[in-house]
Each structure stands twice: as structure tokens, then as C-alpha cells.
Design a protein around this motif. Structure first.
Motif, short mmCIF file in Angstrom:
data_model
loop_
_atom_site.label_atom_id
_atom_site.label_comp_id
_atom_site.label_asym_id
_atom_site.label_seq_id
_atom_site.Cartn_x
_atom_site.Cartn_y
_atom_site.Cartn_z
N THR A 107 0.60 -1.06 0.17
CA THR A 107 0.11 0.19 -0.09
C THR A 107 0.99 1.68 -0.02
O THR A 107 1.82 0.99 0.67
N GLN A 108 0.52 1.97 -0.94
CA GLN A 108 1.40 3.55 -1.35
C GLN A 108 1.06 4.51 0.04
O GLN A 108 1.49 5.52 0.04
N TYR A 109 0.31 4.37 1.05
CA TYR A 109 -0.25 4.69 1.57
C TYR A 109 0.58 5.25 3.37
O TYR A 109 0.33 6.41 4.08
N ILE A 110 2.06 4.73 3.35
CA ILE A 110 2.37 4.35 4.12
C ILE A 110 2.86 5.11 4.90
O ILE A 110 2.56 5.98 6.66
N PRO A 111 3.54 6.71 3.87
CA PRO A 111 4.00 7.88 4.25
C PRO A 111 2.57 8.76 5.22
O PRO A 111 2.66 9.51 5.99
N ASN A 112 1.27 8.79 5.22
CA ASN A 112 0.02 9.16 5.62
C ASN A 112 0.21 8.47 6.79
O ASN A 112 -0.27 9.05 8.20
N PRO B 247 8.22 10.43 9.42
CA PRO B 247 9.02 10.25 8.18
C PRO B 247 10.97 10.47 8.17
O PRO B 247 10.64 9.31 7.62
N ALA B 248 11.28 10.17 9.88
CA ALA B 248 12.32 10.20 10.04
C ALA B 248 12.80 8.47 9.21
O ALA B 248 13.21 8.07 9.27
N HIS B 249 11.53 7.41 9.21
CA HIS B 249 11.83 6.24 9.44
C HIS B 249 11.90 5.87 7.73
O HIS B 249 11.98 4.48 7.22
N THR C 265 -2.56 23.38 22.81
CA THR C 265 -1.79 22.85 22.29
C THR C 265 -2.29 21.10 22.34
O THR C 265 -3.11 20.92 23.32
N LEU C 266 -2.18 19.85 21.38
CA LEU C 266 -2.47 19.05 21.43
C LEU C 266 -1.70 17.25 20.99
O LEU C 266 -1.43 17.52 20.45
N CYS C 267 -1.37 17.37 22.49
CA CYS C 267 -0.36 15.87 21.95
C CYS C 267 -1.20 14.73 21.96
O CYS C 267 -2.48 13.95 21.89
N ILE C 268 -0.94 14.27 20.11
CA ILE C 268 -1.23 12.64 19.89
C ILE C 268 0.00 11.94 19.51
O ILE C 268 0.63 11.86 19.98
N ASN C 269 -0.72 10.42 19.38
CA ASN C 269 0.84 10.22 18.67
C ASN C 269 1.08 10.34 16.86
O ASN C 269 0.47 10.49 16.85
N ASN C 270 2.18 9.56 16.99
CA ASN C 270 2.17 9.92 15.00
C ASN C 270 1.32 9.23 14.29
O ASN C 270 1.48 10.03 13.33
#
Length: 506
Positions: free
Chosen positions: A146-151, A155-157, A450-455
Motif C-alpha cells: 500500500t502506498q499509504y505508508i507516508p500517511n 518521516p525519519a523512518h 496545544t494537543l498531544c497525539i501519537n504520530n
């Protein structure tokens, strides 16, 4: 067998090699060890064995490995090599520990990688296709992810990667194969799933491009077999002119496709991993597994609060204090005004004496944290999309069917601390947040937080696009599991006034 070619395929093993549960030690019908025994029973000289990705992330063993032995060959890589796969594809979760971990996995597997639409430093991970002469027939095989991986991915990975459209790549590849090779059969290996109902063709999710298997079966002429994954569904059948399979996760199932070359019949089946373990597979990972088990039993702290989860959906409907605790750790790590967490599938929560075993069973993903700047308007849009998780049936509040089928997506229901709000499920979608306050004041559209969420959520995972577009204020690159463990080691005792800030009503 003469006149039969057999394809054996695994998918979404997620680092599960052994059959014993990491949560409580009970034996379960899953794991690559059991799958290997099943494959040994089923394979013959006319068999091709393929893995369809998502191996490097998922089990506590893999988390332990990448925390403690990141520069060594992983246990799942060794186990896959011992199984003797002929080819393997890459899945989206194989990127979770970064490029170096993925490349080490690829180069240390004897089987060739066939993922053709993932481009690393300008070169595809695998060839456009491979040709296999077997049973007197010419078989062409290609792989796409699936090409959706960047979503989703940090980004560093994936900084060296670009992803070509999986559907377009598959379509062009089949056309190329048919024109140049004149094969007897074409097999696609796709780490992605079905975006539409297999019975009526209606969309079962937002058509984002994450899953495109239905379109592949419908539109790509000359595609005989499509081995799918990603969704953890147990499927075998024929759609339009293409035979398809999909398996459950964690090595619980094996796909078997028999091509009868004298009649042209292609027969797909799904086998359960309910046989014996394979001691040869166990042996290659046994040493690190023992280390992992000792690590899992290491104490982290204690709790004076009830952080157990006897019922997952009740814990979501009436916000479990586990969520309060997770959000408290997030706030300590980031200082954000608001903090949000989801309760993951099969989470058990924590007992009085908290161990690493309970922690990685409750928070199984290597998520990092992102702080975003949002307005009151965006906050309301976020919560309204969250509220779509619930529906009403027979006067009872239930999980919306589209969050249960075709794939459970309970991780897409966030619970937010720092505000007080009410979800009225009987209201129309988009109008369910009937009250929303911050420090006792009604939230207005122009307020800023400010809102903290996971990546995953910060990248728009779960189609929370309003959060994807919000500006980033801060990034915490350490995995949430590490942050929780360090918090427990520092504070020793979990003790706080329970927070019941979310009301879900009919």
C-alpha cells in the motif's frame, strides 16, 4: 502432486513466532512455528512459499529486540529464513523501526524481496516481477505494498523511500508480463486489502487508496491470483476473474492456493494454525525469547487506582482510568494543553503490581508523540469524527458496525483529557458534541490549544485529516512505551484523582 501447483502464503505475522501468549502464558493457535509445521505438511516439489509482509512489528519479542539488540539480525528474520520462503513482500509495519531495521531484514533473508513499488534511494526494493517454471508451467509473480505508508509513518523512518501507486503499478506490471512473458498464470502479492464489499461492491471505507484490492480484481485483466493482507481478514474466493485470499494476523492462518494445471481450476483455502509447533523454528529464536520473557516480568511500579480492563468497550464507553493515566504521561512528556489516547484492541490494562508484560500488552505499538496547535473549531471537528465511533441499536449504545467490519478499527476512537465533553449518540453525525468546555468555559471556534497525539494520528491516520493539516509544535521521538516505563520507574506509584470528563449518552 502431478498436475497441481500449490502456493502457500503467510501475511501479517507481526513478529509472532511462538504459540504461547505474552499476556498470560497460555498456548494459542498462532505463530510462525505452528505455521511452519503446517507448511511442511502441505508442501511438495510443486510448491511456492510466499510471505506478504508485516513481520518486524507487533509482538513483545520484536519490541524487546529493537530496544535491546537493534544492530543484530531480528528473531523473525531468522525464523523466516528457517521456514524457507521462496519470496517475500514488505508490509507497512515493516517500516515502524526505521530504514536500517528494514534493510537489515531484507539483506539477511535468503529469499528475494519482490516489492516493486517501494523505491529506496532511487531503486525499487525488488524486481518488477519474477518468473518461476514449476510443474511444467510458467508462473509470473509480482509484489506491491500500500502506498499509504507516508500517511502513518514517522518521516525519519522513510526518508529514503518513495512509494508508487500500488494499483497503477500492479496494472502496468500485469500488462507488461502478459505482453513480454506469455505466462500461464500471473500472481499478485499485495500488502493491502479490500476497499469495497465483496458481495455488492459498495465502499466499506473512505476510498483513500490505502486499500485497492477490489479495484485490482475488477479492473486488471490477466491477474489470475491476488494474495492480499493488511486487514487481518480471513478470506478466500473469486472476485470477477481473480482468485483472492487474505489471512488473520499473528500467524493464526495460512493461505493455500491450488492451481490444477490439467483443468485450469484454481482453488483457494484458508488453514488454521492449530497443529504442533516446529522445534526447528523455535530454536532459532529461543535464546532471545528467554531474555524477552525475563524482561517482560520485570516490575515497573504499583497502582492505587483500578487500571484493569475487564471489558474493552465498557472501558471506551465509560472512559477507563487507564486512558487518564496514559494522557497524564503524555502531558508530563510534552506539557500540552490537551492529551489524547486510544484504547488498543485486546488491551488488558494494569494490575496493582505493574510489569513490562502488562505495559506492552496494553500499548503494543512503537508510537511516538506529536504536539499540534489547533483551534476550538478543529477540536470540535476532531471530536465529531471521534463520536462517529458509536451508534444506537435497540436502545443500546454500540460500536458503529463500520468500526467492527470489515476490520476492527477501535484504535480510531480517541479519548481526550484536558477538556470536558458530551457525546449524544442519537444526534446526527456531525452534531453529536452537545457540550464542550475547557476549564469550565465553553470552547469557542477561535480558542487555541496545544494537543498531544501519537504520530499515527498526527499524520492523519484514521482519516483525521483536520489533525494532519494542523501545525506541529513539538515532536517527542521516544516511543510511548519507553515514556510510560520511565514514568513508572521514576514515580513508583500511580495515584491520582479519577477523571471522568467524557460522557457518552443516548
Amino acid at each position: 502432486m502431478k498436475n497441481r501447483i500449490r502456493i502457500l502464503e503467510t501475511s501479517d505475522v507481526h513478529g509472532y513466532i511462538f504459540s504461547r501468549s505474552y499476556a498470560d502464558g497460555t498456548l494459542e493457535n498462532r505463530g510462525l512455528s505452528k505455521i511452519s509445521s503446517l507448511m511442511n505438511e502441505l508442501k511438495d516439489e510443486n510448491t511456492i512459499m510466499i510471505d506478504n509482509g508485516d513481520n518486524l512489528q507487533g509482538s513483545p519479542l520484536m519490541y524487546y529486540h529493537f530496544q535491546n539488540h537493534p544492530d543484530e539480525i531480528s528473531p523473525i528474520t531468522k525464523a523466516m529464513d528457517a521456514v524457507g520462503f521462496d519470496y517475500f513482500n514488505i508490509g507497512n509495519h515493516d517500516f515502524n523501526y526505521g530504514e536500517e531495521a528494514l534493510i537489515r531484514h531484507i539483506v539477511n533473508l535468503k529469499a528475494p524481496c519482490i516489492t516493486s513499488n517501494a523505491i529506496f534511494n532511487g531503486e525499487p526494493l525488488g524486481p518488477s516481477y519474477v518468473i518461476r517454471e514449476i510443474g511444467g508451467k510458467k508462473i509470473a509473480i509480482f509484489g506491491v505494498v500500500t502506498q499509504y505508508i507516508p500517511n502513518w509513518e514517522v518521516p525519519a523512518h522513510i526518508k529514503g523511500f518513495t512509494f508508487l501507486d500500488a494499483y497503477e503499478t500492479a496494472k502496468k506490471t500485469v500488462e507488461l508480463i502478459r505482453a513480454l512473458e506469455k505466462p500461464d498464470y500471473v500472481i499478485g502479492v499485495y500488502h493491502g486489502g479490500f476497499e469495497r464489499s465483496l458481495t455488492n461492491g459498495q465502499p466499506t471505507e473512505d476510498l483513500t487508496g490505502e486499500n485497492e484490492a477490489y479495484a485490482m480484481c475488477r479492473d486488471i485483466k490477466g491477474l489470475d491470483i491476488l494474495l492480499t493482507g493488511h486487514q487481518h481478514r480471513s478470506l478466500a474466493g473469486k472476485l470477477f476473474d481473480t482468485v483472492y485470499t487474505s489471512t488473520a494476523a499473528n500467524g493464526a492462518e495460512l493461505a493455500c492456493i491450488d492451481i490444477y494445471t490439467d483443468t485450469g481450476v484454481i482453488e483457494p483455502q484458508i488453514f488454521k494454525a492449530d497443529g504442533p509447533d516446529n522445534p526447528e523454528i523455535d530454536a532459532v529464536a529461543e535464546e532471545e525469547e528467554k531474555e524477552c520473557q525475563a524482561w517482560l516480568d520485570s516490575p515497573l511500579g504499583t497502582s492505587k487506582i483500578d487500571l484493569s480492563i475487564p471489558d474493552e468497550n465498557a472501558a471506551r464507553l465509560r472512559k477507563s482510568q487507564v486512558i487518564t493515566f496514559l494522557n497524564m504521561v503524555e502531558k508530563d512528556a510534552t506539557g500540552a494543553d490537551l492529551c489524547a489516547s486510544a484504547l488498543f484492541l485486546h488491551a488488558k490494562g494494569f494490575s496493582h503490581d505493574i510489569t513490562m508484560r502488562e505495559l506492552v500488552s496494553t500499548y503494543p505499538f512503537p508510537n511516538t508523540l506529536v504536539v499540534k496547535k489547533i483551534t476550538g473549531k478543529i477540536l470540535r471537528e476532531y471530536l465529531e469524527m471521534d463520536a462517529d465511533f458509536w451508534s444506537i441499536r435497540d436502545e443500546h449504545i454500540i460500536v458503529s458496525p463500520w468500526h467492527d467490519f470489515p476490520t476492527p478499527t477501535h484504535y480510531n476512537y480517541d479519548m481526550v483529557d484536558g477538556i470536558e465533553y458530551t457525546i449524544k449518540v442519537s444526534n446526527d453525525v456531525g452534531e453529536r458534541i452537545t457540550s464542550l468546555t475547557y476549564n469550565g468555559e465553553e470552547v469557542t471556534d477561535d480558542m487555541e490549544f496545544t494537543l498531544c497525539i501519537n504520530n499515527y494520528r498526527a499524520a492523519g491516520g484514521g482519516n483525521f485529516n483536520m489533525l494532519k493539516e494542523a501545525p506541529i509544535v513539538k515532536v517527542v521521538e521516544r516511543p510511548m512505551v519507553e515514556l510510560i516505563a520511565d514514568w513508572l520507574k521514576e514515580h513508583k506509584v500511580v495515584d491520582f484523582e479519577p477523571v471522568n470528563n467524557i460522557q457518552v449518552i443516548k
